[in-house]
Design a protein around this motif. Structure first.
Motif, short mmCIF file in Angstrom:
data_model
loop_
_atom_site.label_atom_id
_atom_site.label_comp_id
_atom_site.label_asym_id
_atom_site.label_seq_id
_atom_site.Cartn_x
_atom_site.Cartn_y
_atom_site.Cartn_z
N SER A 192 0.86 -1.18 0.00
CA SER A 192 0.00 0.00 0.00
C SER A 192 0.90 1.23 0.00
N THR A 193 0.30 2.39 0.02
CA THR A 193 1.01 3.65 0.20
C THR A 193 0.35 4.41 1.34
N LEU A 194 1.06 5.38 1.87
CA LEU A 194 0.46 6.18 2.93
C LEU A 194 -0.74 6.96 2.41
N GLY A 195 -0.68 7.39 1.16
CA GLY A 195 -1.82 8.11 0.59
C GLY A 195 -3.05 7.24 0.50
N TYR A 196 -2.86 6.00 0.05
CA TYR A 196 -4.00 5.09 -0.06
C TYR A 196 -4.57 4.80 1.33
N GLU A 197 -3.69 4.58 2.29
CA GLU A 197 -4.18 4.30 3.65
C GLU A 197 -4.88 5.52 4.24
N ARG A 198 -4.37 6.69 3.99
CA ARG A 198 -5.02 7.90 4.48
C ARG A 198 -6.47 7.98 4.00
N ASP A 199 -6.70 7.56 2.76
CA ASP A 199 -8.04 7.65 2.16
C ASP A 199 -8.93 6.46 2.47
N ASN A 200 -8.34 5.30 2.78
CA ASN A 200 -9.15 4.08 2.85
C ASN A 200 -9.05 3.28 4.14
N ASN A 201 -8.02 3.48 4.92
CA ASN A 201 -7.89 2.74 6.18
C ASN A 201 -8.93 3.25 7.17
N PRO A 202 -9.87 2.39 7.63
CA PRO A 202 -10.95 2.87 8.49
C PRO A 202 -10.46 3.59 9.74
N MET A 203 -9.38 3.12 10.35
CA MET A 203 -8.90 3.74 11.58
C MET A 203 -8.30 5.12 11.31
N LEU A 204 -7.79 5.33 10.12
CA LEU A 204 -7.22 6.63 9.79
C LEU A 204 -8.30 7.64 9.39
N GLN A 205 -9.54 7.17 9.25
CA GLN A 205 -10.64 8.09 8.98
C GLN A 205 -11.11 8.79 10.24
N ILE A 206 -10.68 8.30 11.38
CA ILE A 206 -11.07 8.91 12.66
C ILE A 206 -10.11 10.06 12.91
N ARG A 207 -10.54 11.27 12.61
CA ARG A 207 -9.64 12.42 12.67
C ARG A 207 -9.67 13.11 14.02
N ASP A 208 -10.59 12.74 14.88
CA ASP A 208 -10.64 13.32 16.23
C ASP A 208 -9.83 12.43 17.17
N ARG A 209 -8.83 13.01 17.84
CA ARG A 209 -7.93 12.22 18.69
C ARG A 209 -8.68 11.51 19.80
N ASP A 210 -9.62 12.18 20.44
CA ASP A 210 -10.36 11.57 21.55
C ASP A 210 -11.22 10.41 21.07
N LYS A 211 -11.84 10.56 19.89
CA LYS A 211 -12.65 9.47 19.36
C LYS A 211 -11.77 8.27 18.99
N PHE A 212 -10.60 8.53 18.46
CA PHE A 212 -9.66 7.46 18.15
C PHE A 212 -9.29 6.71 19.43
N ILE A 213 -8.98 7.45 20.48
CA ILE A 213 -8.62 6.83 21.76
C ILE A 213 -9.76 5.97 22.27
N ASP A 214 -10.97 6.49 22.22
CA ASP A 214 -12.14 5.72 22.69
C ASP A 214 -12.30 4.44 21.89
N ARG A 215 -12.09 4.51 20.57
CA ARG A 215 -12.23 3.31 19.74
C ARG A 215 -11.18 2.27 20.12
N LYS A 216 -9.95 2.69 20.32
CA LYS A 216 -8.89 1.75 20.66
C LYS A 216 -9.11 1.14 22.05
N VAL A 217 -9.54 1.94 23.00
CA VAL A 217 -9.77 1.43 24.36
C VAL A 217 -10.90 0.41 24.37
N ALA A 218 -11.87 0.56 23.47
CA ALA A 218 -13.02 -0.36 23.43
C ALA A 218 -12.71 -1.67 22.72
N GLU A 219 -11.57 -1.76 22.04
CA GLU A 219 -11.23 -3.00 21.33
C GLU A 219 -10.97 -4.13 22.31
#
Length: 456
Positions: free
Chosen positions: A196-223
């Motif tokens: 892959s490329t970083l550009g492709y992942e930026r556009d398509n990786n579901p976890m990289l679509q979470i642009r709010d830091r707090d929401k990202f943290i909440d998602r990871k803690v809930a895993e």
């Protein structure tokens, strides 16, 4: 300038040989590491450096072993949970050159405190990074797990978010080289490709679509991720360095007589396919198909166990022994040759496990008898999607430690998604003395294909 990936089947681990001219480096070598030296020789290179992206939990590092072979130093990140005795510490901004290639160290904690990524640059063409080796920080389609520090869950999830931002800042053009592919226990949703490329992942990786830091943290803690007991062994060995594997990993072929003599003090592992095991197997043997060893051996076996294998061929026995060695199980005494036909021809005992289909299970569920139980051994994420009404749920990895919760007087039908893990579970039950056990072949796949409902 070259980058070659080396995939470790089963563990879905990716390591790399990189270099330019007559100099090369290896990133995250596995324990059986002769391949790297051979590949370097074929390219007319010598290995001058060995890099680790982090202290691995799911396999034994080959870095100290490869260092002994080649004389190359090992480089590891700061903040490891203990001293990595065989490695030098490298830090943010440190650089190394290999011909016209430059490698730059990035500190990218989150998955582990010592996690590093390595950006590479082609000194002849532009100033942007050509690629980045991300270890377990970023994968194709997913990002690393952050559950190894439960008392610091939000902190390390936030660290990973910041590390991903640092990696993405290298630019969309950079090629992504992760440390694992689909099937690894280090992530849940990796794509079934290794590029892959970083550009492709930026556009398509579901976890990289979470642009709010707090929401990202909440998602990871809930895993929820499982941590097999052998992870602790890997962490310990990857601090001090494990011994090399044997040069020849094919276990010795044992006659039925010799095999029988060793059975009393060893664990017998049947590495054939599940159909072969269900049809005929040695009493008290554990079903662990060769391709499922990396995922489940660490839940079932102890580091000190002496092991005997039932395999269909020397090639299958060798593949099984290699899988076992990569995760620290070295005491393989041999394999049965000529397998079950020879064992049976010598008038020695063997067992089989009955299988049942969806109609039989549906009838048993409807009968709701107290002396029968459907035992679902799938993982938590699968269970949350639905279970057969009334089923008992115990993850297969936890089953050996939770057998006391089950009555040996009851009849158990084991199930999973298809029947493979259910067969392993049935073998664990039979080895522990449960007499009334059968396997729901097809399991949840068959249940839903037949139009039956599940409960949440």
């Amino acid at each position: 300038m070259f980058v070659e990936s080396i995939k470790t089947p089963g563990l879905a681990q990716l390591s790399y040989l990189i270099g330019d001219g007559n100099e090369a480096a290896v990133i995250d070598p596995r324990r059986d590491c002769d391949d790297y030296a051979q590949m370097a020789r074929q390219r007319g290179c010598r290995i001058t450096h060995i890099f680790e992206t982090h202290r691995n939990e799911d396999l034994i590092s080959g870095a100290p072993i490869l260092s002994e072979i080649t004389g190359a130093p090992v480089h590891h990140g700061p903040n490891a949970a203990g001293d990595v005795t065989y490695a030098d510490t490298v830090r943010e901004g440190d650089t190394f050159t290999f011909g016209e290639m430059t490698l730059k160290v990035l500190e990218t904690p989150g998955h582990t405190d010592d996690s590093l990524s390595f950006a590479i640059y082609d000194d002849n063409f532009g100033e942007q990074a050509v690629g980045v080796f991300t270890g377990d920080a970023m994968f194709v389609g997913d990002v690393g797990r952050t559950d190894f520090y439960p008392d610091r869950a939000k902190e390390v999830a936030g660290c990973l978010y910041d590390s991903l931002e640092k990696i993405l800042s290298l630019g969309d053009q950079a090629i992504l080289y992760p440390a694992h592919g689909a099937g690894s226990v280090c992530g849940d949703n990796m794509a079934n490709r290794e590029f892959s490329t970083l550009g492709y992942e930026r556009d398509n990786n579901p976890m990289l679509q979470i642009r709010d830091r707090d929401k990202f943290i909440d998602r990871k803690v809930a895993e929820h991720h499982e941590q097999p007991p052998y992870f602790r062994t890997m962490e310990r060995l990857n601090l001090k360095g494990a011994a090399p594997t044997r040069r020849v990993l094919t276990p010795p072929a044992l006659s039925a007589e010799k095999f029988d003599q060793l059975c009393d003090n060893a664990v017998v592992i049947d590495v054939r396919g599940i159909s072969a095991y269900l049809g005929a197997h040695l009493p008290r043997s554990i079903a662990l198909p060769e391709d499922m060893i990396p995922a489940f051996a660490g839940w079932i076996l102890d580091e000190q166990d002496e092991l005997l294998l039932v395999a269909e061929s020397s090639e299958q026995a060798e593949a099984a022994a290699r899988h076992l060695a990569r995760i620290g199980f070295d005491h393989v005494l041999g394999y049965l040759d000529p397998a079950l036909p020879g064992w049976a021809a010598a008038a020695r005992p063997f067992d089989s496990v009955p299988v049942v289909d969806v109609d039989e299970v549906k009838a048993r569920v409807a009968d709701n008898g107290e002396q029968w139980s459907l035992l679902d051994v799938r993982g938590r994420n699968e269970i949350e999607e639905g279970v057969v009404s009334g089923a008992t749920t115990i993850y297969i990895g936890h089953l050996p430690q939770q057998l006391e919760q089950l009555s040996k007087e009851k009849h158990y039908t084991t199930m999973c998604a298809s029947g493979a893990r259910a067969t392993i579970a049935a073998s664990i039950l039979r080895r522990a003395g449960f007499q009334h056990v059968d396997v729901f072949l097809g399991s949840m796949g068959a249940w839903q294909a037949a139009g039956n409902s599940v409960t949440q």
